[in-house]
Design a protein around this motif. Structure first.
Motif, PDB file in Angstrom:
ATOM      1  N   ILE A  52       0.834  -1.290   0.042  1.00  0.00           N
ATOM      2  CA  ILE A  52       0.037   0.138   0.154  1.00  0.00           C
ATOM      3  C   ILE A  52       0.845   1.149  -0.019  1.00  0.00           C
ATOM      4  CG2 ILE A  52      -1.674   1.326   1.186  1.00  0.00           C
ATOM      5  CD1 ILE A  52      -2.828  -1.454   2.341  1.00  0.00           C
ATOM      6  N   ARG A  53       1.977   1.102   0.867  1.00  0.00           N
ATOM      7  CA  ARG A  53       2.701   2.482   0.645  1.00  0.00           C
ATOM      8  C   ARG A  53       3.378   2.886  -0.665  1.00  0.00           C
ATOM      9  NH1 ARG A  53       8.640   1.560   3.606  1.00  0.00           N
ATOM     10  NH2 ARG A  53       8.953   3.333   2.617  1.00  0.00           N
ATOM     11  N   LEU A  62      -7.665   4.248   2.322  1.00  0.00           N
ATOM     12  CA  LEU A  62      -7.589   3.410   3.336  1.00  0.00           C
ATOM     13  C   LEU A  62      -7.752   4.258   4.800  1.00  0.00           C
ATOM     14  CD1 LEU A  62      -7.084   0.643   4.869  1.00  0.00           C
ATOM     15  CD2 LEU A  62      -4.490   1.263   4.857  1.00  0.00           C
ATOM     16  N   ILE A  63      -6.952   5.570   4.891  1.00  0.00           N
ATOM     17  CA  ILE A  63      -6.950   6.102   6.151  1.00  0.00           C
ATOM     18  C   ILE A  63      -8.529   7.147   6.154  1.00  0.00           C
ATOM     19  CG2 ILE A  63      -6.187   8.259   6.961  1.00  0.00           C
ATOM     20  CD1 ILE A  63      -3.584   7.515   6.031  1.00  0.00           C
ATOM     21  N   LEU A  85      -4.294  -1.154   9.137  1.00  0.00           N
ATOM     22  CA  LEU A  85      -4.792  -2.515   8.953  1.00  0.00           C
ATOM     23  C   LEU A  85      -4.877  -3.496   9.917  1.00  0.00           C
ATOM     24  CD1 LEU A  85      -1.967  -2.934   5.865  1.00  0.00           C
ATOM     25  CD2 LEU A  85      -4.511  -2.811   5.674  1.00  0.00           C
ATOM     26  N   LEU A  86      -4.220  -3.273  11.141  1.00  0.00           N
ATOM     27  CA  LEU A  86      -4.520  -3.821  12.274  1.00  0.00           C
ATOM     28  C   LEU A  86      -5.789  -3.639  12.815  1.00  0.00           C
ATOM     29  CD1 LEU A  86      -1.196  -3.159  14.674  1.00  0.00           C
ATOM     30  CD2 LEU A  86      -2.147  -5.136  13.678  1.00  0.00           C
ATOM     31  N   MET A  87      -6.409  -2.619  12.455  1.00  0.00           N
ATOM     32  CA  MET A  87      -7.909  -2.360  12.926  1.00  0.00           C
ATOM     33  C   MET A  87      -8.715  -2.848  11.693  1.00  0.00           C
ATOM     34  SD  MET A  87      -7.601   1.274  14.699  1.00  0.00           S
ATOM     35  CE  MET A  87      -8.938   1.255  15.479  1.00  0.00           C
ATOM     36  N   VAL A  88      -8.542  -2.917  10.691  1.00  0.00           N
ATOM     37  CA  VAL A  88      -9.413  -3.152   9.485  1.00  0.00           C
ATOM     38  C   VAL A  88      -9.071  -4.836   9.332  1.00  0.00           C
ATOM     39  CG1 VAL A  88      -9.691  -3.129   6.910  1.00  0.00           C
ATOM     40  CG2 VAL A  88      -9.195  -1.182   8.197  1.00  0.00           C
ATOM     41  N   GLY A  89      -7.884  -5.376   9.322  1.00  0.00           N
ATOM     42  CA  GLY A  89      -7.855  -6.750   9.098  1.00  0.00           C
ATOM     43  C   GLY A  89      -7.577  -6.982   7.884  1.00  0.00           C
ATOM     44  N   VAL A  90      -6.683  -8.190   7.505  1.00  0.00           N
ATOM     45  CA  VAL A  90      -6.193  -8.349   6.212  1.00  0.00           C
ATOM     46  C   VAL A  90      -7.535  -8.704   5.080  1.00  0.00           C
ATOM     47  CG1 VAL A  90      -5.171 -10.352   4.577  1.00  0.00           C
ATOM     48  CG2 VAL A  90      -4.225  -9.164   6.839  1.00  0.00           C
ATOM     49  N   GLY A  91      -8.361  -9.495   5.713  1.00  0.00           N
ATOM     50  CA  GLY A  91      -9.614  -9.954   5.170  1.00  0.00           C
ATOM     51  C   GLY A  91     -10.683  -8.744   5.030  1.00  0.00           C
ATOM     52  N   PHE A  93      -9.526  -5.830   4.574  1.00  0.00           N
ATOM     53  CA  PHE A  93      -9.001  -4.852   3.438  1.00  0.00           C
ATOM     54  C   PHE A  93      -9.486  -5.348   2.248  1.00  0.00           C
ATOM     55  CE2 PHE A  93      -5.719  -4.152   0.343  1.00  0.00           C
ATOM     56  CZ  PHE A  93      -5.678  -2.876   0.319  1.00  0.00           C
ATOM     57  N   PHE A  94      -9.465  -6.515   1.980  1.00  0.00           N
ATOM     58  CA  PHE A  94      -9.656  -7.064   0.705  1.00  0.00           C
ATOM     59  C   PHE A  94     -11.088  -6.814   0.367  1.00  0.00           C
ATOM     60  CE2 PHE A  94      -5.590  -9.582   0.935  1.00  0.00           C
ATOM     61  CZ  PHE A  94      -4.744  -8.809   0.005  1.00  0.00           C
ATOM     62  N   HIS A  95     -11.927  -7.209   1.285  1.00  0.00           N
ATOM     63  CA  HIS A  95     -13.500  -7.310   1.112  1.00  0.00           C
ATOM     64  C   HIS A  95     -13.825  -5.900   0.845  1.00  0.00           C
ATOM     65  CE1 HIS A  95     -17.597  -7.832   1.575  1.00  0.00           C
ATOM     66  NE2 HIS A  95     -18.026  -6.700   2.580  1.00  0.00           N
ATOM     67  N   LYS A  96     -13.077  -4.761   1.366  1.00  0.00           N
ATOM     68  CA  LYS A  96     -13.650  -3.232   1.335  1.00  0.00           C
ATOM     69  C   LYS A  96     -12.852  -2.670   0.099  1.00  0.00           C
ATOM     70  CE  LYS A  96     -15.472   0.360   2.275  1.00  0.00           C
ATOM     71  NZ  LYS A  96     -17.081   0.718   2.234  1.00  0.00           N
ATOM     72  N   PHE A  97     -11.604  -3.168  -0.196  1.00  0.00           N
ATOM     73  CA  PHE A  97     -10.820  -2.468  -1.264  1.00  0.00           C
ATOM     74  C   PHE A  97     -10.696  -3.254  -2.557  1.00  0.00           C
ATOM     75  CE2 PHE A  97      -9.924  -0.520   2.854  1.00  0.00           C
ATOM     76  CZ  PHE A  97     -10.297   0.867   2.552  1.00  0.00           C
ATOM     77  N   GLY A  98     -10.841  -4.289  -2.563  1.00  0.00           N
ATOM     78  CA  GLY A  98     -10.587  -5.464  -3.537  1.00  0.00           C
ATOM     79  C   GLY A  98     -11.299  -5.058  -4.957  1.00  0.00           C
ATOM     80  N   SER A  99     -12.372  -4.181  -5.164  1.00  0.00           N
ATOM     81  CA  SER A  99     -12.989  -3.966  -6.147  1.00  0.00           C
ATOM     82  C   SER A  99     -12.605  -2.444  -6.546  1.00  0.00           C
ATOM     83  CB  SER A  99     -14.268  -4.320  -6.108  1.00  0.00           C
ATOM     84  OG  SER A  99     -14.981  -3.113  -5.114  1.00  0.00           O
TER      85      SER A  99
END
Length: 296
Positions: A52-53, A62-63, A85-91, A93-99
């Motif tokens: 992401i960086r 994301l922020i 990411l620690l608050m959102v989680g890996v799963g 993140f992909f659910h929210k930003f994958g598309s």
């Protein structure tokens, strides 16, 4: 002041316009996201944050999402990609930003705008790498905060290329045709205000973390951490014009003053950062600054 038909007429109108944009991400970022998602059981928060960086737009997305989800009981701002990411989680993140849509899709009918925005995003990443190196040598209390602020520092300019590329091109042409003109002068002439002024207003309007907003605000360059961000972004901007940019000696002197080192060390530090960043040129499809380094 030169304006374009349908351009916002005030700073407040610009805030409204830019806030309505669907924030995309670089296509290469999305390719890398898909690759990581295919092996999501084996990746870490750090793997994802390193991806992401590279992309200030995805970082912003994301922020802003985390800030919109912030609960009243959360007293402390989250200022880095890893902490979000620690608050959102890996799963999550992909659910929210994958598309997420790509920059290339949004600008597919505007090749000049696509070329322009790629250069600015590449420059923002270089600024973040410079800030990381400066912060490390300064033994900063949290180098990642300074790095993130440097990555996001020129978001107003990036969003201008997305929303009103004809104005961004006018600023670029003005600078090319007037070598002595500074960026803030060109921005003020074309827009009526500077990019930093718009950036600060956007950060407040979007409720970005107060520390990041502060670190990006050039009014506070008397503070070493803000000065680190300002020097990193200024140096990256001047390097992307050409390695013999007449403003670079001042950048090296500012680095030497910040780190209490000599000019040779300041130059070597920047040269090494540029060489390392060049290995990731595919991310931006932009010729790396390192290809212009003069022979010793």
């Amino acid at each position: 002041m030169t304006m374009t038909t349908n351009a916002p007429s005030s700073l407040n109108d610009w805030l409204i316009k830019l806030s309505s944009i669907e924030i995309p991400a670089m296509q290469y970022t999305l390719y890398q996201m898909a690759h990581l998602q295919s092996k999501s059981d084996d990746i870490s928060i750090r793997d994802l944050s390193l991806l992401i960086r590279h992309d200030p737009l995805l970082t912003l997305k994301l922020i802003r999402y985390q800030q919109s989800q912030r609960r009243a009981v959360q007293m402390k701002d989250v200022n880095t990609i890893e902490h979000v990411l620690l608050m959102v989680g890996v799963g999550g993140f992909f659910h929210k930003f994958g598309s997420t849509e790509s920059v290339e899709t949004q600008l597919q009918q505007k090749p000049e705008a696509l070329s322009g925005i790629r250069k600015i995003i590449s420059r923002s990443y270089l600024a973040a790498r410079i800030a990381e190196s400066l912060s490390s040598q300064r033994h900063d209390i949290d180098p990642i905060e300074v790095t993130t602020a440097s990555l996001l520092h020129d978001l107003a300019e990036i969003l201008l290329w997305l929303s009103m590329p004809e104005l961004a091109q006018k600023i670029t042409y003005l600078l090319l045709n007037n070598p002595s003109c500074r960026s803030y002068e060109a921005q003020k002439q074309i827009l009526g205000f500077t990019g930093n002024e718009l950036q600060t207003k956007l950060a407040l309007h979007w409720h970005l973390p107060s520390l990041l907003t502060h670190l990006m605000d050039e009014k506070y360059t008397n503070e070493p951490r803000v000065r680190t961000v300002t020097i990193a972004t200024s140096t990256a901007r001047h390097l992307t014009n050409h390695w013999q940019n007449p403003a670079l000696p001042d950048d090296y002197q500012n680095i030497a003053d910040l780190l209490s080192c000599d000019l040779d060390h300041a130059y070597s530090l920047i040269r090494n950062v540029c060489i390392k960043a060049a290995h990731e040129w595919e991310w931006f499809s932009v010729l790396p600054v390192a290809t212009q380094i003069p022979q010793q």
